[in-house]
Design a protein around this motif. Structure first.
Motif, PDB file in Angstrom:
ATOM      1  N   GLN A 192      -8.674   1.258   1.717  1.00  0.00           N
ATOM      2  CA  GLN A 192      -9.190   1.157   0.598  1.00  0.00           C
ATOM      3  C   GLN A 192      -7.979   0.340  -0.804  1.00  0.00           C
ATOM      4  O   GLN A 192      -7.981  -0.437  -1.961  1.00  0.00           O
ATOM      5  CB  GLN A 192      -8.684   2.086  -0.248  1.00  0.00           C
ATOM      6  N   LYS A 193      -6.791   0.370  -0.316  1.00  0.00           N
ATOM      7  CA  LYS A 193      -5.488  -0.530  -2.125  1.00  0.00           C
ATOM      8  C   LYS A 193      -5.513  -1.771  -1.723  1.00  0.00           C
ATOM      9  O   LYS A 193      -5.413  -2.490  -2.629  1.00  0.00           O
ATOM     10  CB  LYS A 193      -4.324  -0.214  -1.302  1.00  0.00           C
ATOM     11  N   LEU A 194      -6.421  -2.446  -0.518  1.00  0.00           N
ATOM     12  CA  LEU A 194      -5.992  -3.847  -0.274  1.00  0.00           C
ATOM     13  C   LEU A 194      -7.493  -4.447  -0.791  1.00  0.00           C
ATOM     14  O   LEU A 194      -7.230  -5.651  -1.195  1.00  0.00           O
ATOM     15  CB  LEU A 194      -6.350  -4.250   1.664  1.00  0.00           C
ATOM     16  N   ILE A 195      -8.422  -3.581   0.002  1.00  0.00           N
ATOM     17  CA  ILE A 195      -9.673  -4.456  -1.321  1.00  0.00           C
ATOM     18  C   ILE A 195      -9.415  -4.191  -2.814  1.00  0.00           C
ATOM     19  O   ILE A 195      -9.639  -4.870  -3.260  1.00  0.00           O
ATOM     20  CB  ILE A 195     -10.644  -3.295  -0.494  1.00  0.00           C
ATOM     21  N   SER A 196      -8.989  -3.545  -2.968  1.00  0.00           N
ATOM     22  CA  SER A 196      -8.868  -3.457  -5.001  1.00  0.00           C
ATOM     23  C   SER A 196      -7.879  -3.566  -5.261  1.00  0.00           C
ATOM     24  O   SER A 196      -8.098  -4.991  -6.879  1.00  0.00           O
ATOM     25  CB  SER A 196      -8.405  -1.521  -5.320  1.00  0.00           C
ATOM     26  N   ALA A 197      -7.079  -4.690  -4.519  1.00  0.00           N
ATOM     27  CA  ALA A 197      -6.119  -5.165  -5.108  1.00  0.00           C
ATOM     28  C   ALA A 197      -6.459  -7.164  -5.185  1.00  0.00           C
ATOM     29  O   ALA A 197      -5.882  -7.581  -5.499  1.00  0.00           O
ATOM     30  CB  ALA A 197      -4.738  -5.727  -3.830  1.00  0.00           C
TER      31      ALA A 197
ATOM     32  N   ALA B 289      -5.199   7.636   8.723  1.00  0.00           N
ATOM     33  CA  ALA B 289      -4.084   6.612   8.431  1.00  0.00           C
ATOM     34  C   ALA B 289      -4.130   5.432   7.633  1.00  0.00           C
ATOM     35  O   ALA B 289      -3.998   5.578   6.882  1.00  0.00           O
ATOM     36  CB  ALA B 289      -3.306   6.933   9.841  1.00  0.00           C
ATOM     37  N   ASN B 290      -5.242   4.992   8.103  1.00  0.00           N
ATOM     38  CA  ASN B 290      -5.027   3.186   7.980  1.00  0.00           C
ATOM     39  C   ASN B 290      -6.631   2.748   5.949  1.00  0.00           C
ATOM     40  O   ASN B 290      -6.528   2.170   5.392  1.00  0.00           O
ATOM     41  CB  ASN B 290      -5.514   2.181   9.166  1.00  0.00           C
TER      42      ASN B 290
ATOM     43  N   SER C 162     -10.404  10.848  19.138  1.00  0.00           N
ATOM     44  CA  SER C 162      -8.964  12.313  18.083  1.00  0.00           C
ATOM     45  C   SER C 162      -8.637  11.292  18.206  1.00  0.00           C
ATOM     46  O   SER C 162      -8.320  11.168  16.810  1.00  0.00           O
ATOM     47  CB  SER C 162      -9.416  13.177  18.848  1.00  0.00           C
ATOM     48  N   ALA C 163      -7.661  10.802  18.521  1.00  0.00           N
ATOM     49  CA  ALA C 163      -6.579   9.633  18.571  1.00  0.00           C
ATOM     50  C   ALA C 163      -7.361   8.543  17.058  1.00  0.00           C
ATOM     51  O   ALA C 163      -6.720   7.716  16.865  1.00  0.00           O
ATOM     52  CB  ALA C 163      -6.004   8.262  19.456  1.00  0.00           C
ATOM     53  N   ASN C 164      -8.421   7.679  17.641  1.00  0.00           N
ATOM     54  CA  ASN C 164      -9.220   6.915  17.638  1.00  0.00           C
ATOM     55  C   ASN C 164      -9.506   7.692  15.656  1.00  0.00           C
ATOM     56  O   ASN C 164      -9.584   6.368  15.065  1.00  0.00           O
ATOM     57  CB  ASN C 164     -10.199   6.375  18.118  1.00  0.00           C
TER      58      ASN C 164
END
Length: 357
Positions: free
Chosen positions: A227-232, A221-222, A213-215
């Motif tokens: 997604q933002k990092l890939i699209s940038a 959360a990440n 569950s923690a994983n």
């Protein structure tokens, strides 16, 4: 007789009237000594095995003696005392369960008495438990490995059936003993161990579920940031790597420079192939770009005799348009679209042109 000689005589031939077997006797072999005079047996608790120089022996009890190749006038060179009566060896066993996943705790009671005094003396049976335990465990392991820890009652019943089957009558005879074996599985201990295993499995499952569950929560959360990092694009990705580990600045800079060179070279190769294929005319190219192309060809000519290789992104050669169909040839060489001429006038018999009616 001196005091020293008397002490040596006592050590060699102890007083039989003062001898008493201990209550917890580990084995039938009590002691061995060398008699200094003719031996007279006076103890009912032990039997004496007398050895002679010629290899013969005698077994002596208070009830009489049995002689085997005893010399007529010979004295014994050695005497072994072997305990009489019935005694018990009590100890615990650890028997493996099915698949050796756990162990059953069992109590063992082995009642024993000497059946062959001479053999017990020859084998020097000083500890019945130590000498019989390996054979006992070997026989019982074959039974206990058929059952799991939750079937302790079934294991106990199977062992009791094996003990009364008659296949244990020879147990201990190789040591000169007659034995009765009693085995009891500790059912309470087995139940407690089984419960502990179940609790451990449940706790391990709960711990694993918490880790999973923690994983999962960490990944979710990440996810948005990833997604933002890939699209940038690559620029932001390299900037992120540089921010996370500034010590890699030199490596990241070298990689960026290599990619820039590859992109420039790829663009020049692509444009050069367009020119070679006639897709782009030379007058449509800027002078500065043309100078770069010429420089690239000049440099490549010394390294690649066949010129620049085809770029991976080169356009395919445009197809050649088909020729229009050729019309069929006219009869007697006349064009198919020509208008036929009117027929020539016919002359009469006299050779004059006729008049039309």
């Amino acid at each position: 007789m001196t005091h020293q000689a008397w002490g040596q005589q006592w050590q060699a031939q102890p007083r039989q009237a003062e001898f008493v077997l201990p209550d917890e006797l580990r084995g039938p072999f009590v002691r061995e000594f060398t008699p200094t005079s003719a031996y007279r047996h006076q103890i009912s608790q032990v039997a004496a095995v007398l050895y002679y120089r010629n290899g013969g022996h005698s077994v002596v009890t208070v009830r009489g003696a049995e002689h085997h190749n005893k010399p007529m006038m010979g004295r014994p060179t050695s005497v072994c005392w072997i305990a009489r009566g019935r005694h018990q060896a009590r100890f615990q066993l650890e028997l493996p369960s099915r698949g050796d996943r756990s162990r059953f705790t069992a109590g063992a009671d082995v009642n024993w008495e000497v059946q062959d005094f001479h053999l017990a003396a020859e084998k020097r049976v000083v500890d019945v438990e130590r000498m019989l335990r390996p054979s006992l465990e070997a026989r019982l392991r074959g039974i206990s490995r058929r059952y799991g820890l939750d079937a302790a009652q079934e294991v106990d019943e199977a062992i009791q059936a094996e003990l009364i089957s008659g296949r244990w009558r020879d147990f201990g005879t190789e040591l000169g003993l007659y034995t009765e074996v009693f085995i009891r599985i500790d059912l309470g201990r087995a139940a407690a161990d089984h419960h502990a295993q179940m609790v451990a499995v449940q706790q391990g499952s709960e711990v694993q579920q918490a880790i999973d569950s923690a994983n999962k929560a960490r990944i979710l959360a990440n996810m948005e940031d990833a997604q933002k990092l890939i699209s940038a694009g690559e620029t932001v990705q390299y900037a992120t790597l540089l921010a996370q580990d500034p010590s890699r600045a030199q490596d990241i800079l070298v990689e960026l420079q290599r990619q820039a060179r590859d992109q420039r070279q790829g663009a020049l190769d692509y444009l050069s192939n367009l020119i070679n294929q006639g897709m782009v005319q030379r007058h449509q190219i800027d002078d500065q770009v043309q100078a770069l192309i010429d420089y690239g060809r000049t440099v490549a000519a010394g390294v690649l005799p066949n010129g620049l290789p085809m770029a991976p992104t080169a356009l395919p050669t445009p197809p050649v348009p088909p020729m229009p169909p050729v019309p069929p040839a006219a009869v007697h060489g006349t064009h198919p679209d020509a208008i036929p001429a009117p027929p020539a006038p016919q002359d009469d018999a006299a050779g004059r042109p006729g008049h039309g009616g």
